[in-house]
Design a protein around this motif. Structure first.
Motif, PDB file in Angstrom:
ATOM      1  N   ILE A 148       0.824  -1.211   0.000  1.00  0.00           N
ATOM      2  CA  ILE A 148       0.000   0.000   0.000  1.00  0.00           C
ATOM      3  C   ILE A 148       0.860   1.263   0.000  1.00  0.00           C
ATOM      4  CG2 ILE A 148      -1.621   1.370   1.371  1.00  0.00           C
ATOM      5  CD1 ILE A 148      -2.898  -1.269   2.261  1.00  0.00           C
ATOM      6  N   PHE A 149       1.851   1.356   0.893  1.00  0.00           N
ATOM      7  CA  PHE A 149       2.575   2.615   1.071  1.00  0.00           C
ATOM      8  C   PHE A 149       3.802   2.758   0.178  1.00  0.00           C
ATOM      9  CE2 PHE A 149       0.190   2.071   5.027  1.00  0.00           C
ATOM     10  CZ  PHE A 149      -0.464   3.294   5.076  1.00  0.00           C
ATOM     11  N   ARG A 150       4.732   1.815   0.237  1.00  0.00           N
ATOM     12  CA  ARG A 150       5.920   1.924  -0.618  1.00  0.00           C
ATOM     13  C   ARG A 150       5.649   1.429  -2.024  1.00  0.00           C
ATOM     14  NH1 ARG A 150       6.087   3.559   4.176  1.00  0.00           N
ATOM     15  NH2 ARG A 150       5.976   1.389   4.927  1.00  0.00           N
ATOM     16  N   GLY A 151       4.520   0.767  -2.243  1.00  0.00           N
ATOM     17  CA  GLY A 151       4.143   0.317  -3.575  1.00  0.00           C
ATOM     18  C   GLY A 151       3.155   1.251  -4.222  1.00  0.00           C
ATOM     19  N   TRP A 152       1.877   1.050  -3.950  1.00  0.00           N
ATOM     20  CA  TRP A 152       0.811   1.818  -4.607  1.00  0.00           C
ATOM     21  C   TRP A 152       0.914   3.324  -4.360  1.00  0.00           C
ATOM     22  CZ3 TRP A 152      -3.175   4.288  -1.668  1.00  0.00           C
ATOM     23  CH2 TRP A 152      -4.109   4.962  -2.450  1.00  0.00           C
ATOM     24  N   LEU A 153       0.957   3.745  -3.087  1.00  0.00           N
ATOM     25  CA  LEU A 153       0.902   5.173  -2.781  1.00  0.00           C
ATOM     26  C   LEU A 153       2.133   5.910  -3.308  1.00  0.00           C
ATOM     27  CD1 LEU A 153      -0.579   7.507  -1.497  1.00  0.00           C
ATOM     28  CD2 LEU A 153       0.515   6.947   0.690  1.00  0.00           C
ATOM     29  N   LEU A 154       3.312   5.343  -3.114  1.00  0.00           N
ATOM     30  CA  LEU A 154       4.530   6.003  -3.587  1.00  0.00           C
ATOM     31  C   LEU A 154       4.510   6.168  -5.100  1.00  0.00           C
ATOM     32  CD1 LEU A 154       7.294   7.198  -2.979  1.00  0.00           C
ATOM     33  CD2 LEU A 154       8.266   4.897  -3.115  1.00  0.00           C
ATOM     34  N   GLU A 155       4.131   5.125  -5.818  1.00  0.00           N
ATOM     35  CA  GLU A 155       4.090   5.213  -7.278  1.00  0.00           C
ATOM     36  C   GLU A 155       3.011   6.179  -7.739  1.00  0.00           C
ATOM     37  OE1 GLU A 155       6.210   4.081  -9.408  1.00  0.00           O
ATOM     38  OE2 GLU A 155       7.364   3.141  -7.796  1.00  0.00           O
ATOM     39  N   GLU A 156       1.875   6.169  -7.080  1.00  0.00           N
ATOM     40  CA  GLU A 156       0.800   7.091  -7.442  1.00  0.00           C
ATOM     41  C   GLU A 156       1.242   8.537  -7.259  1.00  0.00           C
ATOM     42  OE1 GLU A 156      -2.841   8.585  -8.655  1.00  0.00           O
ATOM     43  OE2 GLU A 156      -2.010   6.570  -8.873  1.00  0.00           O
ATOM     44  N   LEU A 169       5.589  12.604   1.433  1.00  0.00           N
ATOM     45  CA  LEU A 169       4.145  12.507   1.613  1.00  0.00           C
ATOM     46  C   LEU A 169       3.708  11.110   2.044  1.00  0.00           C
ATOM     47  CD1 LEU A 169       2.683  14.631  -1.340  1.00  0.00           C
ATOM     48  CD2 LEU A 169       2.609  15.165   1.096  1.00  0.00           C
ATOM     49  N   GLN A 170       4.246  10.075   1.369  1.00  0.00           N
ATOM     50  CA  GLN A 170       3.832   8.729   1.737  1.00  0.00           C
ATOM     51  C   GLN A 170       4.286   8.382   3.152  1.00  0.00           C
ATOM     52  OE1 GLN A 170       5.775   5.754   2.226  1.00  0.00           O
ATOM     53  NE2 GLN A 170       7.692   6.901   2.057  1.00  0.00           N
ATOM     54  N   ALA A 171       5.449   8.909   3.569  1.00  0.00           N
ATOM     55  CA  ALA A 171       5.936   8.648   4.928  1.00  0.00           C
ATOM     56  C   ALA A 171       5.044   9.318   5.968  1.00  0.00           C
ATOM     57  CB  ALA A 171       7.374   9.134   5.072  1.00  0.00           C
ATOM     58  N   ILE A 172       4.588  10.532   5.668  1.00  0.00           N
ATOM     59  CA  ILE A 172       3.695  11.249   6.589  1.00  0.00           C
ATOM     60  C   ILE A 172       2.354  10.526   6.701  1.00  0.00           C
ATOM     61  CG2 ILE A 172       2.394  13.388   6.915  1.00  0.00           C
ATOM     62  CD1 ILE A 172       4.804  14.855   5.626  1.00  0.00           C
ATOM     63  N   SER A 203      11.524   3.666   1.709  1.00  0.00           N
ATOM     64  CA  SER A 203      11.491   4.177   0.338  1.00  0.00           C
ATOM     65  C   SER A 203      12.891   4.176  -0.269  1.00  0.00           C
ATOM     66  CB  SER A 203      10.918   5.601   0.312  1.00  0.00           C
ATOM     67  OG  SER A 203       9.586   5.611   0.776  1.00  0.00           O
ATOM     68  N   PHE A 204      13.875   4.591   0.534  1.00  0.00           N
ATOM     69  CA  PHE A 204      15.263   4.580   0.055  1.00  0.00           C
ATOM     70  C   PHE A 204      15.737   3.162  -0.233  1.00  0.00           C
ATOM     71  CE2 PHE A 204      16.075   8.805   2.324  1.00  0.00           C
ATOM     72  CZ  PHE A 204      16.026   9.517   1.135  1.00  0.00           C
ATOM     73  N   VAL A 205      15.327   2.226   0.610  1.00  0.00           N
ATOM     74  CA  VAL A 205      15.695   0.820   0.394  1.00  0.00           C
ATOM     75  C   VAL A 205      15.137   0.342  -0.939  1.00  0.00           C
ATOM     76  CG1 VAL A 205      15.333  -1.553   1.200  1.00  0.00           C
ATOM     77  CG2 VAL A 205      15.931   0.241   2.830  1.00  0.00           C
TER      78      VAL A 205
END
Length: 285
Positions: A148-156, A169-172, A203-205
């Motif tokens: 959800i977060f590092r996949g879908w949301l980050l790419e979106e 934003l995704q981290a917040i 995200s950096f990983v």
């Protein structure tokens, strides 16, 4: 069925675009909650209904994920985009295992000063059931939240904003969707900051791993599963254990992500990867 697909497509193409991104998960969660309510007739507990509703919502998310990226961005390979690939099984397994190993090392570093100060007593009670629950919990949370977060949301977010803004934003969002059961101001700040740093670090990983999500799943799942396992039979925290070292307590179990050690380590790692990835940030968005 056709009318439902038209409705879904209309929602995915809602303008401005951020509205559908903002409400996608809450709507799915609401549907999951609604579908779980009939189980009240069979004497299910509220906690069980909440879990079942969450599982239903996540299954709906998985089902709609490919349609989301295809309808909004004309991308057919959604799973490849978010870093989940079927090929290179051995490499994926190694990345996943490295993530678990990192989580274990981080937890050891968090526990070390607590052991030095005798804030922890070892009980050493091993339970196969707890072990299985820990594995299931770690895999479930790690897989679901990373997709959800590092996949879908980050790419979106990357389709709309620069990679720096997207990571922030995704981290917040990742931090604030986690419920915090404490009213102590500094504990709240510590946990929110810890979750934000964890979201940035993961995200950096993923960037370092050229988009693969498996290492992130291992790290996230390892932190959740290992911590659950050692806190349900292996160790016991004493009453005078400071929350700034162990993390804020909930039902006598601290959340280590809000500890000073975790925050310091994650902050240093984020700075390291930010410097190492500065060539990525300098590219045009």
């Amino acid at each position: 069925m056709k009318n439902i697909m038209i409705l879904i497509k209309s929602f995915f193409l809602l303008r401005p675009r951020f509205l559908s991104t903002l409400f996608f998960i809450p709507i799915l969660y609401g549907i999951g909650w609604a579908l779980s309510q009939p189980l009240l007739l069979f004497n299910f507990k509220e906690e069980q209904l909440s879990l079942i509703g969450t599982i239903i919502a996540f299954l709906l998310f998985i089902f709609l994920l490919s349609n989301w990226f295809y309808i909004r961005w004309n991308i057919k390979s959604a799973w490849v985009l978010i870093g989940i690939t079927k090929h290179k099984f051995l490499k994926n397994f190694v990345n996943f295992s490295q993530g678990i190993l990192f989580a274990l090392v981080l937890i050891i570093l968090i526990l070390f000063p607590l052991l030095q100060k005798n804030y922890i007593s070892w009980t050493g009670e091993f339970s196969p059931i707890i072990l299985l629950n820990s594995i299931a919990l770690g895999l479930g949370v790690g897989f679901a939240e990373e997709i959800i977060f590092r996949g879908w949301l980050l790419e979106e977010l990357k389709f709309e904003y620069s990679i720096k803004i997207s990571i922030a934003l995704q981290a917040i969002v990742f931090s604030f969707v986690h419920n915090i059961s404490t009213e102590i101001f500094w504990n709240i700040i510590g946990l929110r900051l810890g979750f934000i740093l964890l979201g940035i670090f993961l995200s950096f990983v993923r960037i370092r791993d050229k988009g693969s999500l498996w290492n992130c799943i291992g790290i996230h799942g390892g932190l959740v599963g290992i911590w659950f396992f050692i806190n349900n039979g292996l160790i016991e925290f004493k009453e005078n254990t400071p929350s700034f070292l162990a993390g804020p307590f909930t039902q006598n179990i601290p959340n280590p992500i809000g500890s000073f050690t975790a925050i310091l380590i994650l902050l240093l790692l984020c700075i390291f990867y930010a410097i190492k990835s500065k060539n990525i940030f300098s590219r045009p968005s």
